[in-house]
Enzyme design. Structure first.
Site, PDB file in Angstrom:
ATOM      1  N   ASN A 156      -7.151  -1.277   6.219  1.00 57.95           N
ATOM      2  CA  ASN A 156      -6.818  -1.962   7.477  1.00 57.95           C
ATOM      3  C   ASN A 156      -5.324  -2.239   7.645  1.00 57.95           C
TER       4      ASN A 156
ATOM      5  N   SER B 219      -6.681   3.818  16.004  1.00 56.46           N
ATOM      6  CA  SER B 219      -6.230   2.993  17.141  1.00 56.46           C
ATOM      7  C   SER B 219      -6.397   3.779  18.429  1.00 56.46           C
TER       8      SER B 219
ATOM      9  N   LYS C 146      -2.134   7.201  13.426  1.00 57.53           N
ATOM     10  CA  LYS C 146      -3.497   6.793  13.798  1.00 57.53           C
ATOM     11  C   LYS C 146      -4.358   7.988  14.217  1.00 57.53           C
TER      12      LYS C 146
ATOM     13  N   TYR D 177       3.612   5.626  15.233  1.00 58.79           N
ATOM     14  CA  TYR D 177       2.319   4.939  15.044  1.00 58.79           C
ATOM     15  C   TYR D 177       1.146   5.823  15.513  1.00 58.79           C
ATOM     16  N   ALA D 178       1.290   6.420  16.701  1.00 57.58           N
ATOM     17  CA  ALA D 178       0.209   7.266  17.230  1.00 57.58           C
ATOM     18  C   ALA D 178      -0.048   8.450  16.303  1.00 57.58           C
ATOM     19  N   ALA D 179       1.041   8.992  15.725  1.00 59.51           N
ATOM     20  CA  ALA D 179       0.877  10.122  14.794  1.00 59.51           C
ATOM     21  C   ALA D 179       0.024   9.706  13.601  1.00 59.51           C
TER      22      ALA D 179
ATOM     23  N   VAL E 296       0.821  -1.218   0.000  1.00 59.77           N
ATOM     24  CA  VAL E 296       0.000   0.000   0.000  1.00 59.77           C
ATOM     25  C   VAL E 296       0.857   1.272   0.000  1.00 59.77           C
TER      26      VAL E 296
HETATM   27  N1  CAA Z   1       3.584   2.843  30.261  1.00 64.26           N
HETATM   28  C1  CAA Z   1       4.435   3.435  31.123  1.00 64.26           C
HETATM   29  N2  CAA Z   1       5.761   3.292  31.067  1.00 64.26           N
HETATM   30  C2  CAA Z   1       6.273   2.501  30.113  1.00 64.26           C
HETATM   31  C3  CAA Z   1       5.456   1.847  29.169  1.00 64.26           C
HETATM   32  C4  CAA Z   1       4.066   2.049  29.277  1.00 64.26           C
HETATM   33  N3  CAA Z   1       3.206   1.505  28.435  1.00 64.26           N
HETATM   34  N4  CAA Z   1       6.244   1.176  28.321  1.00 64.26           N
HETATM   35  C5  CAA Z   1       7.505   1.376  28.727  1.00 64.26           C
HETATM   36  N5  CAA Z   1       7.521   2.162  29.798  1.00 64.26           N
HETATM   37  C6  CAA Z   1       8.682   2.623  30.562  1.00 64.26           C
HETATM   38  C7  CAA Z   1       9.502   1.438  31.079  1.00 64.26           C
HETATM   39  O1  CAA Z   1       8.953   0.953  32.295  1.00 64.26           O
HETATM   40  C8  CAA Z   1      10.869   2.078  31.282  1.00 64.26           C
HETATM   41  O2  CAA Z   1      10.854   2.842  32.461  1.00 64.26           O
HETATM   42  P1  CAA Z   1      12.219   3.079  33.292  1.00 64.26           P
HETATM   43  O3  CAA Z   1      13.152   3.833  32.376  1.00 64.26           O
HETATM   44  O4  CAA Z   1      11.762   3.871  34.470  1.00 64.26           O
HETATM   45  O5  CAA Z   1      12.718   1.701  33.616  1.00 64.26           O
HETATM   46  C9  CAA Z   1      10.944   3.051  30.116  1.00 64.26           C
HETATM   47  O6  CAA Z   1       9.587   3.319  29.719  1.00 64.26           O
HETATM   48  C10 CAA Z   1      11.714   2.478  28.943  1.00 64.26           C
HETATM   49  O7  CAA Z   1      11.119   1.207  28.618  1.00 64.26           O
HETATM   50  P2  CAA Z   1      11.995  -0.022  28.114  1.00 64.26           P
HETATM   51  O8  CAA Z   1      13.046  -0.346  29.154  1.00 64.26           O
HETATM   52  O9  CAA Z   1      11.095  -1.134  27.732  1.00 64.26           O
HETATM   53  O10 CAA Z   1      12.726   0.626  26.874  1.00 64.26           O
HETATM   54  P3  CAA Z   1      13.163  -0.023  25.551  1.00 64.26           P
HETATM   55  O11 CAA Z   1      13.860   1.032  24.792  1.00 64.26           O
HETATM   56  O12 CAA Z   1      13.854  -1.332  25.789  1.00 64.26           O
HETATM   57  O13 CAA Z   1      11.771  -0.413  24.807  1.00 64.26           O
HETATM   58  C11 CAA Z   1       9.647   0.011  23.847  1.00 64.26           C
HETATM   59  C12 CAA Z   1      10.847   0.611  24.563  1.00 64.26           C
HETATM   60  C13 CAA Z   1      10.088  -0.568  22.483  1.00 64.26           C
HETATM   61  C14 CAA Z   1       8.679   1.146  23.598  1.00 64.26           C
HETATM   62  C15 CAA Z   1       9.042  -1.121  24.696  1.00 64.26           C
HETATM   63  O14 CAA Z   1       8.818  -0.646  26.000  1.00 64.26           O
HETATM   64  C16 CAA Z   1       7.712  -1.563  24.120  1.00 64.26           C
HETATM   65  O15 CAA Z   1       7.669  -2.305  23.145  1.00 64.26           O
HETATM   66  N6  CAA Z   1       6.604  -1.115  24.715  1.00 64.26           N
HETATM   67  C17 CAA Z   1       5.266  -1.421  24.237  1.00 64.26           C
HETATM   68  C18 CAA Z   1       4.798  -0.387  23.238  1.00 64.26           C
HETATM   69  C19 CAA Z   1       3.359  -0.657  22.912  1.00 64.26           C
HETATM   70  O16 CAA Z   1       2.490  -0.554  23.779  1.00 64.26           O
HETATM   71  N7  CAA Z   1       3.093  -1.009  21.645  1.00 64.26           N
HETATM   72  C20 CAA Z   1       1.769  -1.365  21.229  1.00 64.26           C
HETATM   73  C21 CAA Z   1       1.899  -2.425  20.109  1.00 64.26           C
HETATM   74  S1  CAA Z   1       0.319  -3.059  19.631  1.00 64.26           S
HETATM   75  C22 CAA Z   1      -0.308  -1.833  18.686  1.00 64.26           C
HETATM   76  O17 CAA Z   1       0.307  -0.900  18.303  1.00 64.26           O
HETATM   77  C23 CAA Z   1      -1.759  -1.941  18.326  1.00 64.26           C
HETATM   78  C24 CAA Z   1      -2.498  -0.762  18.766  1.00 64.26           C
HETATM   79  O18 CAA Z   1      -2.954   0.008  17.928  1.00 64.26           O
HETATM   80  C25 CAA Z   1      -2.731  -0.563  20.210  1.00 64.26           C
HETATM   81  P1  NAI Z   2      -1.393  -7.788  11.743  1.00 64.87           P
HETATM   82  O1  NAI Z   2       0.059  -7.493  11.855  1.00 64.87           O
HETATM   83  O2  NAI Z   2      -1.934  -9.056  12.301  1.00 64.87           O
HETATM   84  O3  NAI Z   2      -1.882  -7.668  10.223  1.00 64.87           O
HETATM   85  C1  NAI Z   2      -1.509  -6.581   9.438  1.00 64.87           C
HETATM   86  C2  NAI Z   2      -1.524  -7.002   7.987  1.00 64.87           C
HETATM   87  O4  NAI Z   2      -1.124  -5.874   7.192  1.00 64.87           O
HETATM   88  C3  NAI Z   2      -0.538  -8.134   7.679  1.00 64.87           C
HETATM   89  O5  NAI Z   2      -1.192  -9.157   6.957  1.00 64.87           O
HETATM   90  C4  NAI Z   2       0.541  -7.464   6.854  1.00 64.87           C
HETATM   91  O6  NAI Z   2       1.157  -8.326   5.896  1.00 64.87           O
HETATM   92  C5  NAI Z   2      -0.247  -6.359   6.180  1.00 64.87           C
HETATM   93  N1  NAI Z   2       0.620  -5.281   5.706  1.00 64.87           N
HETATM   94  C6  NAI Z   2       1.641  -4.699   6.366  1.00 64.87           C
HETATM   95  N2  NAI Z   2       2.244  -3.809   5.591  1.00 64.87           N
HETATM   96  C7  NAI Z   2       1.596  -3.814   4.408  1.00 64.87           C
HETATM   97  C8  NAI Z   2       1.762  -3.107   3.201  1.00 64.87           C
HETATM   98  N3  NAI Z   2       2.748  -2.203   3.042  1.00 64.87           N
HETATM   99  N4  NAI Z   2       0.909  -3.357   2.185  1.00 64.87           N
HETATM  100  C9  NAI Z   2      -0.073  -4.276   2.334  1.00 64.87           C
HETATM  101  N5  NAI Z   2      -0.264  -4.984   3.437  1.00 64.87           N
HETATM  102  C10 NAI Z   2       0.557  -4.755   4.477  1.00 64.87           C
HETATM  103  O7  NAI Z   2      -2.100  -6.524  12.427  1.00 64.87           O
HETATM  104  P2  NAI Z   2      -3.574  -6.348  12.988  1.00 64.87           P
HETATM  105  O8  NAI Z   2      -3.484  -6.318  14.446  1.00 64.87           O
HETATM  106  O9  NAI Z   2      -4.520  -7.247  12.332  1.00 64.87           O
HETATM  107  O10 NAI Z   2      -3.837  -4.827  12.525  1.00 64.87           O
HETATM  108  C11 NAI Z   2      -4.790  -4.461  11.546  1.00 64.87           C
HETATM  109  C12 NAI Z   2      -5.017  -2.974  11.683  1.00 64.87           C
HETATM  110  O11 NAI Z   2      -5.573  -2.687  12.962  1.00 64.87           O
HETATM  111  C13 NAI Z   2      -3.741  -2.129  11.587  1.00 64.87           C
HETATM  112  O12 NAI Z   2      -4.016  -0.927  10.898  1.00 64.87           O
HETATM  113  C14 NAI Z   2      -3.418  -1.836  13.028  1.00 64.87           C
HETATM  114  O13 NAI Z   2      -2.649  -0.677  13.143  1.00 64.87           O
HETATM  115  C15 NAI Z   2      -4.804  -1.684  13.602  1.00 64.87           C
HETATM  116  N6  NAI Z   2      -4.896  -1.838  15.021  1.00 64.87           N
HETATM  117  C16 NAI Z   2      -4.519  -3.018  15.621  1.00 64.87           C
HETATM  118  C17 NAI Z   2      -4.632  -3.163  16.983  1.00 64.87           C
HETATM  119  C18 NAI Z   2      -4.204  -4.400  17.702  1.00 64.87           C
HETATM  120  O14 NAI Z   2      -4.145  -4.359  18.953  1.00 64.87           O
HETATM  121  N7  NAI Z   2      -3.938  -5.518  17.044  1.00 64.87           N
HETATM  122  C19 NAI Z   2      -5.174  -2.066  17.824  1.00 64.87           C
HETATM  123  C20 NAI Z   2      -5.544  -0.903  17.085  1.00 64.87           C
HETATM  124  C21 NAI Z   2      -5.413  -0.803  15.736  1.00 64.87           C
END
Ligand code: CAA
Ligand code: NAI
Length: 243
Positions: A86, A138, A155, A151-153, A60
């Site tokens: 999506n 998100s 979304k 990512y937040a930016a 995409v």
């Molecule tokens: N809330 C509060 N504090 C947090 C936190 C959180 N969610 N995540 C991390 N921190 C804190 C840690 O406790 C740590 O604190 P201290 O310095 O006091 O110890 C500090 O921030 C740094 O954290 P890390 O030691 O883990 O730092 P890192 O550089 O090794 O990793 C990171 C940073 C990559 C952001 C890792 O913490 C991480 O992966 N966090 C999760 C991020 C997350 O929530 N992603 C969501 C993915 S799913 C998704 O994106 C779908 C969706 O739409 C929701």
């Molecule tokens: P996932 O990682 O399971 O699936 C994402 C899919 O997008 C994969 O099949 C991947 O191959 C495809 N994809 C990635 N880059 C692509 C590209 N450049 N072109 C075409 N396809 C591509 O993720 P999930 O969880 O199913 O996420 C779907 C949507 O929902 C995403 O936009 C994600 O940001 C959003 N979302 C997910 C949450 C969660 O907790 N899982 C929470 C909030 C939002």
């Protein structure tokens, strides 16, 4: 049958939420194009979902690839009734450690990708007199999340684009809405540190993560005629993790 013979493109439908949406849409009578980067999972998904599903590999983030996707769908079935933007990725890092590449990759897929797909599909919807666009925001975009500057930016931007497109495209009969999922059981959350995921789960009043089908049902509602007067809206499907 809420989507009888409707033609839907669902990006990122090889896995996770998109796959659940493809399954749900087909249950309701739709013909679904799985538009995904992941060739193996895309082919497997189409095979699993049967004759109403077709896989087309697409990046995409690449305009040419999206043009090819839309041309193929039009050639095969002649119209596009529903687009679900999506596909999405994460490249999480604290602000102080985030690289330029991590920032840009997420913008390219989550933001520019949505722009590409919508812009290429819209002329066909306008010519047909209407359609449905569903974008994926998100909880991170609405409330912010540690480690997700990039990512937040994107979304949060989805919410603004959804409202803008609602204003531009409403008069063309095109509904534009977004879904903002909370933490949902897919590969995306499996990459999170277990302690942070446990913490997130514990603050959800419903005390569980979302399932892909929970989110797919919201897409389905917005894609159906039942949502004809819902427009420019971002539907939060997050178990009220933040209120
Ligand atoms: N809330 C509060 N504090 C947090 C936190 C959180 N969610 N995540 C991390 N921190 C804190 C840690 O406790 C740590 O604190 P201290 O310095 O006091 O110890 C500090 O921030 C740094 O954290 P890390 O030691 O883990 O730092 P890192 O550089 O090794 O990793 C990171 C940073 C990559 C952001 C890792 O913490 C991480 O992966 N966090 C999760 C991020 C997350 O929530 N992603 C969501 C993915 S799913 C998704 O994106 C779908 C969706 O739409 C929701
Ligand atoms: P996932 O990682 O399971 O699936 C994402 C899919 O997008 C994969 O099949 C991947 O191959 C495809 N994809 C990635 N880059 C692509 C590209 N450049 N072109 C075409 N396809 C591509 O993720 P999930 O969880 O199913 O996420 C779907 C949507 O929902 C995403 O936009 C994600 O940001 C959003 N979302 C997910 C949450 C969660 O907790 N899982 C929470 C909030 C939002």
């Amino acid at each position: 049958m809420r989507l009888n013979n409707k033609v839907a493109i669902i990006t990122g439908a090889a896995n996770g939420i998109g796959y659940a949406a493809a399954e749900r849409f087909i249950e309701e009578g739709a013909v679904v194009f799985i538009a995904d980067y992941d060739n193996d999972a895309g082919n497997a998904a189409a095979q699993h979902l049967g004759e109403k599903a077709t896989f087309i590999q697409v990046d995409v983030a690449n305009r040419g690839s999206v043009k090819q996707l839309v041309a193929t769908v039009i050639e095969q079935v002649g119209c596009i009734d529903i687009l679900v933007n999506n596909a999405g990725i994460t490249r999480d890092a604290m602000l102080t450690k985030m690289t330029e590449d991590q920032f840009q990759q997420v913008l390219d897929v989550n933001l520019t990708g949505v722009f590409h797909c919508t812009q290429e599909v819209i002329p066909h919807m306008v010519a047909a007199g209407g359609g449905k666009i569903i974008n994926t925001s998100s909880v991170s975009g609405v409330y912010g999340n540690v480690g997700q500057t990039n990512y937040a930016a994107t979304k949060a931007a989805i919410v603004g684009m959804t409202k803008t497109w609602a204003k531009e495209l409403g008069r063309k009969g095109i509904n534009v809405n977004a879904v903002a999922p909370g933490f949902t059981e897919t590969d995306m959350v499996k990459k999170m540190p277990e302690n942070i995921l446990t913490q997130m789960r514990s603050i959800v009043p419903l005390q569980r993560l979302g399932t892909p089908r929970d989110i797919a049902n919201a897409y389905l509602f917005l894609a159906s005629d039942e949502a004809s007067y819902v427009h420019g809206h971002t539907l939060h499907v997050d178990g009220a993790i933040m209120m």
